[in-house]
Write a protein that holds these residues in place. Structure first.
Motif, short mmCIF file in Angstrom:
data_model
loop_
_atom_site.label_atom_id
_atom_site.label_comp_id
_atom_site.label_asym_id
_atom_site.label_seq_id
_atom_site.Cartn_x
_atom_site.Cartn_y
_atom_site.Cartn_z
N ILE A 83 -2.89 12.47 -3.77
CA ILE A 83 -3.15 12.16 -2.36
C ILE A 83 -4.61 11.75 -2.21
CG2 ILE A 83 -3.13 13.04 0.01
CD1 ILE A 83 -1.19 15.23 -0.97
N SER A 84 -4.85 10.66 -1.50
CA SER A 84 -6.20 10.24 -1.13
C SER A 84 -6.25 10.17 0.38
CB SER A 84 -6.53 8.89 -1.76
OG SER A 84 -7.91 8.60 -1.67
N HIS A 85 -7.06 11.04 0.98
CA HIS A 85 -6.91 11.35 2.41
C HIS A 85 -8.21 11.18 3.18
CE1 HIS A 85 -6.01 13.59 6.04
NE2 HIS A 85 -6.84 14.55 5.72
N THR A 130 -7.98 5.67 10.33
CA THR A 130 -7.81 6.65 9.27
C THR A 130 -6.77 6.11 8.29
OG1 THR A 130 -6.01 7.87 10.33
CG2 THR A 130 -8.27 8.48 10.92
N SER A 158 -4.30 12.26 9.72
CA SER A 158 -2.87 12.27 9.39
C SER A 158 -2.62 13.47 8.46
CB SER A 158 -2.46 10.95 8.73
OG SER A 158 -2.55 9.88 9.65
N CYS A 159 -1.40 13.64 8.04
CA CYS A 159 -1.09 14.86 7.28
C CYS A 159 0.02 14.60 6.28
CB CYS A 159 -0.68 15.97 8.24
SG CYS A 159 -0.33 17.58 7.47
N LEU A 175 4.84 12.22 5.10
CA LEU A 175 3.52 11.66 5.39
C LEU A 175 3.58 11.06 6.77
CD1 LEU A 175 0.71 10.48 4.81
CD2 LEU A 175 1.82 8.66 3.50
N ALA A 209 1.32 4.76 2.33
CA ALA A 209 0.14 5.06 3.13
C ALA A 209 0.46 4.93 4.61
CB ALA A 209 -1.01 4.12 2.77
N PRO A 233 -12.83 9.96 0.68
CA PRO A 233 -11.54 10.66 0.74
C PRO A 233 -11.56 12.03 0.06
CG PRO A 233 -11.49 9.10 -1.06
CD PRO A 233 -12.86 8.95 -0.40
N THR A 240 -2.88 18.68 3.18
CA THR A 240 -4.14 18.07 3.58
C THR A 240 -4.75 18.80 4.77
OG1 THR A 240 -2.97 16.50 5.01
CG2 THR A 240 -3.50 15.77 2.76
N THR A 276 -4.26 7.73 5.00
CA THR A 276 -3.84 8.73 4.04
C THR A 276 -2.81 8.09 3.12
OG1 THR A 276 -4.22 10.54 5.60
CG2 THR A 276 -2.79 11.00 3.72
#
Length: 379
Positions: free
Chosen positions: A165-167, A152, A171-172, A283, A81, A267, A185, A154
């Motif tokens: 992915i839990s976003h 934030t 971020s990307c 990430l 993360a 998310p 994302t 991610t």
């Protein structure tokens, strides 16, 4: 052309993982923060995956980024993360300690991940993120120092052939699929004309908020985050403070009717198959993507791995590329080489300068129009 590309990077937004449109730059030199690379025993999760990490501080007065890598308690999945804080570091500190723990419990120690029931996984992660946000807001209140910080987050859960992915935020996550960048994302920002941004603008307005110059209530430029109590549990206090500071009138405030949170920690959940063509996962916080496009990032990492195969060095080189392009923001990067590629046989890639310049100009136009349109949507 190389000089032109460098000059454009000073003010252009990345064309792949869209970021804030920067109109001014400080000339102070970004500084690197040295951190220990995660050891395989701490962060591998899947035996074939090799991890690299890098964390750099730009010209910001405080380092508000952080990341976390864990491999325990998730039934063979690795957890990674990136956290990007604002208005202080306390929310990031809380998330670093609590988010993984809450996710492990919600995912039943990874059994839901192994079961591959996407509906069950989605519900569990949404529950976990909501619970952590509620606990964070309570913790910030109990601190009693009017902490207005937020962050934030991610997170990715990586298995042998599957990634979840839990976003939340801007971020990307991107992957290299046979050398081609694939962005997974969408940033949660209250400006722009893409589907995600328009949805965020609509949600904010329906909750009683408004957008000024691409910022919620003229304040914050990210629309999903943990913390940020003034946009959740303290909205009325925010209005009163705005009147006291002369940002809006009492008459204006009397017309505002809130019906929900302006910033949420709900998310977006994605399921990604990691087939044999997926080489590595990137990430990173927006401090990278606002200055280095996803295609450039993939090219830099692939060429690094082709030269020496060292994932940590490749990650550090990517972070340095952001500094070379005058990134003023904090930068945090996690890189996962999935171990499916023989890097010695990979041919070097060249950056398409003409394509990058064209995409950059197009992004500036699109984001500028989005901010202009969102301003007209304000009450």
């Amino acid at each position: 052309m190389a000089l032109l590309s460098q000059q454009l990077q000073k003010f252009l937004v990345s064309s792949s993982c869209t970021g804030n449109l920067t109109t001014s730059k400080k000339k102070s030199k970004p500084k690197a923060i040295a951190i220990d690379a995660p050891s395989p025993s701490d962060s591998a999760g899947v035996a074939t995956i090799r991890w690299g990490s890098s964390k750099l501080q730009g010209s910001r007065s405080e380092m508000e980024d952080d990341f976390l890598l864990r491999s325990d308690n998730l039934n063979g999945f690795a957890f990674a993360a990136v956290f990007d804080g604002h208005a202080g570091f306390s929310s990031v500190q809380f998330l670093r300690n609590e988010l993984y723990r809450e996710c492990v419990e919600a995912l039943q120690g990874g059994l839901l991940l192994s079961g591959r029931d996407f509906s069950a996984i989605t519900g569990a992660l949404q529950k976990a993120f909501k619970s952590v946000d509620a606990k964070l807001l309570t913790w910030l209140e109990e601190m009693g120092n009017n902490d207005e910080s937020g962050a934030t987050a991610t997170a990715v859960f990586v298995g042998n052939d599957l990634m979840i992915i839990s976003h939340v935020g801007d971020s990307c996550v991107a992957i290299s699929r046979s050398g081609k960048a694939e962005v997974l994302t969408s940033p949660h920002r209250p400006y722009g004309n893409n589907k995600s941004s328009l949805g965020e603008i609509r949600r904010i307005r329906e909750a009683g908020g408004w957008i000024v110059n691409g910022r919620i209530c003229g304040d914050i430029s990210v629309s999903r985050a943990f913390g940020d109590a003034r946009f959740k549990t303290k909205k009325n206090e925010m209005l009163e403070k705005g009147v006291e500071e002369g940002r809006w009138t009492q008459k204006f405030v009397s017309r505002v009717q809130f019906s929900g949170d302006l910033v949420t920690a709900t998310p977006d959940i994605y399921q990604v198959d990691l087939g044999p063509d997926v080489e590595f996962i990137l990430l990173a916080s927006d401090g990278l993507w606002d200055y280095v496009s996803s295609s450039d990032a993939v090219t830099i990492v692939r060429n690094q791995l082709r030269q020496h195969g060292d994932v940590q060095l490749a990650c550090e080189a990517l972070a340095q590329a952001a500094l070379d392009r005058r990134s003023q923001d904090n930068v945090s990067i996690l890189l996962a080489d999935l171990g499916k590629t023989d890097w010695q046989r990979v041919q070097p890639q060249q950056q398409n300068v003409f394509l990058e310049v064209g995409q950059a100009f197009a992004t500036v136009v699109i984001v500028s129009i989005g901010i202009w349109v969102s301003s007209f949507l304000s009450p």
